[in-house]
Each structure stands twice: as structure tokens, then as C-alpha cells.
Write a protein that holds these residues in place. Structure first.
Motif, PDB file in Angstrom:
ATOM      1  N   GLN A 165     -56.499  84.926 -78.001  1.00  0.00           N
ATOM      2  CA  GLN A 165     -55.445  85.675 -77.324  1.00  0.00           C
ATOM      3  C   GLN A 165     -54.549  86.461 -78.276  1.00  0.00           C
ATOM      4  OE1 GLN A 165     -55.092  85.617 -73.785  1.00  0.00           O
ATOM      5  NE2 GLN A 165     -57.107  84.663 -74.001  1.00  0.00           N
ATOM      6  N   CYS A 166     -54.722  86.255 -79.589  1.00  0.00           N
ATOM      7  CA  CYS A 166     -53.837  86.922 -80.542  1.00  0.00           C
ATOM      8  C   CYS A 166     -54.490  86.974 -81.911  1.00  0.00           C
ATOM      9  CB  CYS A 166     -52.494  86.204 -80.618  1.00  0.00           C
ATOM     10  SG  CYS A 166     -52.599  84.493 -81.213  1.00  0.00           S
ATOM     11  N   ASN A 167     -53.919  87.782 -82.771  1.00  0.00           N
ATOM     12  CA  ASN A 167     -54.424  87.980 -84.126  1.00  0.00           C
ATOM     13  C   ASN A 167     -53.645  87.102 -85.096  1.00  0.00           C
ATOM     14  OD1 ASN A 167     -55.217  88.878 -86.646  1.00  0.00           O
ATOM     15  ND2 ASN A 167     -54.484  90.970 -86.388  1.00  0.00           N
ATOM     16  N   ALA A 203     -47.493  87.720 -79.948  1.00  0.00           N
ATOM     17  CA  ALA A 203     -47.897  86.639 -80.841  1.00  0.00           C
ATOM     18  C   ALA A 203     -48.877  87.218 -81.853  1.00  0.00           C
ATOM     19  CB  ALA A 203     -48.561  85.492 -80.069  1.00  0.00           C
ATOM     20  N   GLY A 204     -48.614  86.992 -83.122  1.00  0.00           N
ATOM     21  CA  GLY A 204     -49.520  87.459 -84.155  1.00  0.00           C
ATOM     22  C   GLY A 204     -49.463  88.955 -84.400  1.00  0.00           C
ATOM     23  N   ASN A 205     -50.436  89.446 -85.117  1.00  0.00           N
ATOM     24  CA  ASN A 205     -50.549  90.824 -85.605  1.00  0.00           C
ATOM     25  C   ASN A 205     -49.463  91.085 -86.646  1.00  0.00           C
ATOM     26  OD1 ASN A 205     -51.848  93.215 -85.934  1.00  0.00           O
ATOM     27  ND2 ASN A 205     -51.469  94.014 -83.887  1.00  0.00           N
ATOM     28  N   VAL A 206     -48.255  91.512 -86.271  1.00  0.00           N
ATOM     29  CA  VAL A 206     -47.188  91.632 -87.269  1.00  0.00           C
ATOM     30  C   VAL A 206     -45.873  91.113 -86.692  1.00  0.00           C
ATOM     31  CG1 VAL A 206     -48.252  93.624 -88.401  1.00  0.00           C
ATOM     32  CG2 VAL A 206     -46.543  94.011 -86.619  1.00  0.00           C
ATOM     33  N   TRP A 207     -45.034  90.606 -87.591  1.00  0.00           N
ATOM     34  CA  TRP A 207     -43.680  90.227 -87.214  1.00  0.00           C
ATOM     35  C   TRP A 207     -42.925  91.447 -86.700  1.00  0.00           C
ATOM     36  CZ3 TRP A 207     -41.806  85.372 -87.000  1.00  0.00           C
ATOM     37  CH2 TRP A 207     -42.426  84.370 -87.770  1.00  0.00           C
ATOM     38  N   GLU A 208     -41.943  91.205 -85.841  1.00  0.00           N
ATOM     39  CA  GLU A 208     -41.174  92.298 -85.248  1.00  0.00           C
ATOM     40  C   GLU A 208     -39.687  92.127 -85.561  1.00  0.00           C
ATOM     41  OE1 GLU A 208     -42.208  92.650 -81.088  1.00  0.00           O
ATOM     42  OE2 GLU A 208     -44.240  91.914 -81.487  1.00  0.00           O
ATOM     43  N   TRP A 209     -39.107  93.159 -86.158  1.00  0.00           N
ATOM     44  CA  TRP A 209     -37.681  93.137 -86.446  1.00  0.00           C
ATOM     45  C   TRP A 209     -36.874  93.120 -85.147  1.00  0.00           C
ATOM     46  CZ3 TRP A 209     -35.883  92.164 -91.098  1.00  0.00           C
ATOM     47  CH2 TRP A 209     -36.520  92.623 -92.253  1.00  0.00           C
ATOM     48  N   CYS A 210     -35.830  92.293 -85.113  1.00  0.00           N
ATOM     49  CA  CYS A 210     -34.868  92.297 -84.008  1.00  0.00           C
ATOM     50  C   CYS A 210     -33.511  92.788 -84.520  1.00  0.00           C
ATOM     51  CB  CYS A 210     -34.724  90.900 -83.402  1.00  0.00           C
ATOM     52  SG  CYS A 210     -36.189  90.332 -82.507  1.00  0.00           S
ATOM     53  N   GLY A 211     -32.626  93.091 -83.610  1.00  0.00           N
ATOM     54  CA  GLY A 211     -31.333  93.635 -84.003  1.00  0.00           C
ATOM     55  C   GLY A 211     -30.360  92.614 -84.558  1.00  0.00           C
ATOM     56  N   ASP A 212     -30.578  91.319 -84.306  1.00  0.00           N
ATOM     57  CA  ASP A 212     -29.601  90.281 -84.620  1.00  0.00           C
ATOM     58  C   ASP A 212     -29.658  89.822 -86.082  1.00  0.00           C
ATOM     59  OD1 ASP A 212     -30.107  90.474 -81.882  1.00  0.00           O
ATOM     60  OD2 ASP A 212     -29.595  88.394 -81.502  1.00  0.00           O
ATOM     61  N   TRP A 213     -28.492  89.368 -86.566  1.00  0.00           N
ATOM     62  CA  TRP A 213     -28.452  88.607 -87.811  1.00  0.00           C
ATOM     63  C   TRP A 213     -28.999  87.213 -87.550  1.00  0.00           C
ATOM     64  CZ3 TRP A 213     -27.753  90.816 -92.316  1.00  0.00           C
ATOM     65  CH2 TRP A 213     -26.976  91.975 -92.415  1.00  0.00           C
ATOM     66  N   PHE A 214     -29.731  86.682 -88.507  1.00  0.00           N
ATOM     67  CA  PHE A 214     -30.242  85.317 -88.402  1.00  0.00           C
ATOM     68  C   PHE A 214     -29.177  84.320 -88.849  1.00  0.00           C
ATOM     69  CE2 PHE A 214     -32.514  81.603 -90.106  1.00  0.00           C
ATOM     70  CZ  PHE A 214     -33.391  81.305 -89.070  1.00  0.00           C
ATOM     71  N   ASP A 215     -28.405  84.702 -89.838  1.00  0.00           N
ATOM     72  CA  ASP A 215     -27.376  83.818 -90.390  1.00  0.00           C
ATOM     73  C   ASP A 215     -26.129  84.654 -90.659  1.00  0.00           C
ATOM     74  OD1 ASP A 215     -28.172  85.287 -92.590  1.00  0.00           O
ATOM     75  OD2 ASP A 215     -29.395  83.669 -93.416  1.00  0.00           O
TER      76      ASP A 215
END
Length: 276
Positions: A165-167, A203-215
Motif C-alpha cells: 500500500q505504500c513505498n 505513508a512512505g515515499n517522502v516525508w512532508e513538511w508541515c507548517g508547525d514547529w515541533f519544539d
């Protein structure tokens, strides 16, 4: 663009395997209506942005980026590795146009997701098409496809009926990839079935940037996992999993998905929308 109406969902997981990721607690989150792209931004789409704006990415101006060692030729010159993650190599000449190093090109990869882009470059592309990056809550709500608290974007089984279902990585990471899913690195956007909202590659292939700070102002949220994820060390292709990277980092497995406020109609690479 997919039109996600306002609503409430259960965000996060109770999984404790990666405590520093802070996946939990499971909590009820509401989002306003928003738009989100069904596909990741492709190399062809990013090329149009570069041609129109004259953008020079950080990887190009600095002259290097991080590349997975497994895609480098056997006779490739010695490169510096990342301590503790030696499969990541510092490769001169690697950038979005040369994703596997200077000897590589985008030939045949026009419909693969663009990589080697920083958070700021992702933001700039999103603004160019009249959109923005999704918030983390928007991303997870859309990625779940209407399945409440399912492990994966398609349900509970990783390979229902034996169907990939994903890479992601199959085999023994990082030395052996059995290629059960057919791909060693990135795959074309939309190569796998969509989730319940019509989104591909959550899911998989490449990570996706989100707008939020993680920390506290050091790292930005990335979601979805990549082709390098494997259960032995990084099963973050689960829909509730999360990770982060510093906004000035670019790698061969981080890319972009566009979102927008409801009622807007982003132009450029994405224009049409449908309601779910």
C-alpha cells in the motif's frame, strides 16, 4: 485539491515506541474547513516554479545535500556520513535536479516527488501556487481519510491481502531491500491507492513538511515517513506517527504537499478541488 470540511477527529496515538516523538496523548482536535492536494509536489511542478521565480535552493547554493548511501554508485568517492545514521552521506552536487548526486538527473523522474527542499523552499513553493503548508492537525486529519484511529491510512493491516500500500523499505535496513513494493527510492506520485479522502502517499515515499514547529523554535514537523522507513528502526509510516527536522535541512527523502484555506483556488500546479 481535496476539500476537507470542518470537523473533529482523534489525533495522535498511545504508541510509546518513540517517546521523544510525543505522538500522544490521543486527543480530540477540531479543524476548520481546508483544501489539501491529493498528490505530493512533483519534480516537474517544482521545475515550473524555479523557471518562473529564478529560485536557487539551499542545496544548490551550498553545493551539497544528504543522500542515501544505497543509491550512490559503487565507485562513488568517499563522503562524510551522519554519526549514528551512517547511511546518510554528505554528497557534493546533490540537489533537487540531481537527487542521487551529481551523476544523476531527473530523466524519468518528472512525476516523482521533488526532494532536497528546505522548509522555507516548501513555503515559497506553496505561496507561489496560492497555498500554504498544512498544519500538523490538518495533515493528520486528511491523511487518516476518515478512519478513526486506524494504524495506517488504509486500515490495520500493513499489506492487506498481500498487496503493498505504500513505498517503504522491505528487507533488512539499510543493507538489503527486497523491493517488494517495486521501488528502491522515490516512486511516482499516485503509484499506490488513495485513502478515503483521495490522498496518495500519506505513508512512505517522502516525508512532508508541515507548517508547525515541533519544539521550541528549533525543528519543524514532518509527517508520513519515507521510502527509507522500516519497522526495525522507523515505523513512522503509521498515520499517527510524527518526526521533525531543522527548517534549513534538505535531504533526498523530504518533500512537499500543498494545503490552502477553504474557498481559495490555488493556481499553478494545482487548481481544481472536490469535496469529500
Amino acid at each position: 485539491m481535496v476539500d476537507i470540511p470542518s470537523g473533529t477527529f482523534l489525533m495522535g496515538t498511545a504508541d510509546q515506541r518513540f517517546p521523544t516523538d510525543r505522538e500522544g496523548p490521543v486527543r480530540e482536535i477540531s479543524t476548520e474547513a481546508f483544501l489539501i492536494a491529493p498528490h505530493l509536489v512533483t519534480n516537474a511542478e517544482f521545475a515550473a516554479f524555479v523557471k518562473a521565480t529564478g529560485t536557487v535552493t539551499l542545496a544548490e547554493s551550498e553545493g551539497w545535500s544528504f543522500v542515501f548511501a544505497g543509491v550512490l554508485p559503487d565507485d562513488f568517492c568517499e563522503t562524510r556520513g551522519v554519526v549514528g545514521a551512517e547511511w546518510w552521506r554528505v554528497v557534493e552536487g546533490a540537489n533537487w535536479q540531481h537527487p542521487a548526486g551529481p551523476q544523476s538527473s531527473l530523466d524519468g523522474l518528472e512525476d516523482h516527488p521533488v526532494v532536497h527542499v528546505t522548509w522555507a523552499e516548501a513555503v515559497a513553493y506553496a505561496a507561489w501556487v496560492g497555498g500554504r503548508l498544512p498544519s500538523e492537525a490538518e495533515w493528520e486529519r486528511a491523511a487518516r481519510g476518515g478512519l478513526e484511529q486506524a494504524t495506517f491510512a488504509w486500515g490495520e493491516e500493513l499489506t492487506p491481502g498481500g498487496v503493498q500500500q505504500c513505498n517503504i523499505w522491505q528487507g533488512a535496513f539499510p543493507t538489503q531491500n527486497t523491493l517488494d513494493d517495486g521501488w528502491y527510492a522515490t516512486s511516482p506520485v499516485g503509484a499506490y491507492p488513495p485513502n478515503g479522502f483521495g490522498l496518495h502517499d500519506t505513508a512512505g515515499n517522502v516525508w512532508e513538511w508541515c507548517g508547525d514547529w515541533f519544539d521550541e523554535g528549533r525543528s519543524r514537523v514532518i509527517r508520513g515517513g519515507s521510502y527509507l522507513c522500516h519497522d526495525s528502526y522507523c515505523n513512522r509510516y503509521r498515520v499517527g506517527a510524527r518526526s521533525s527536522n531543522t527548517p534549513d535541512t534538505c535531504t533526498a527523502n523530504m518533500g512537499i504537499r500543498i494545503a490552502a484555506d477553504a474557498g481559495l483556488s490555488p493556481g499553478g500546479a494545482v487548481s481544481a478541488c472536490r469535496r469529500v
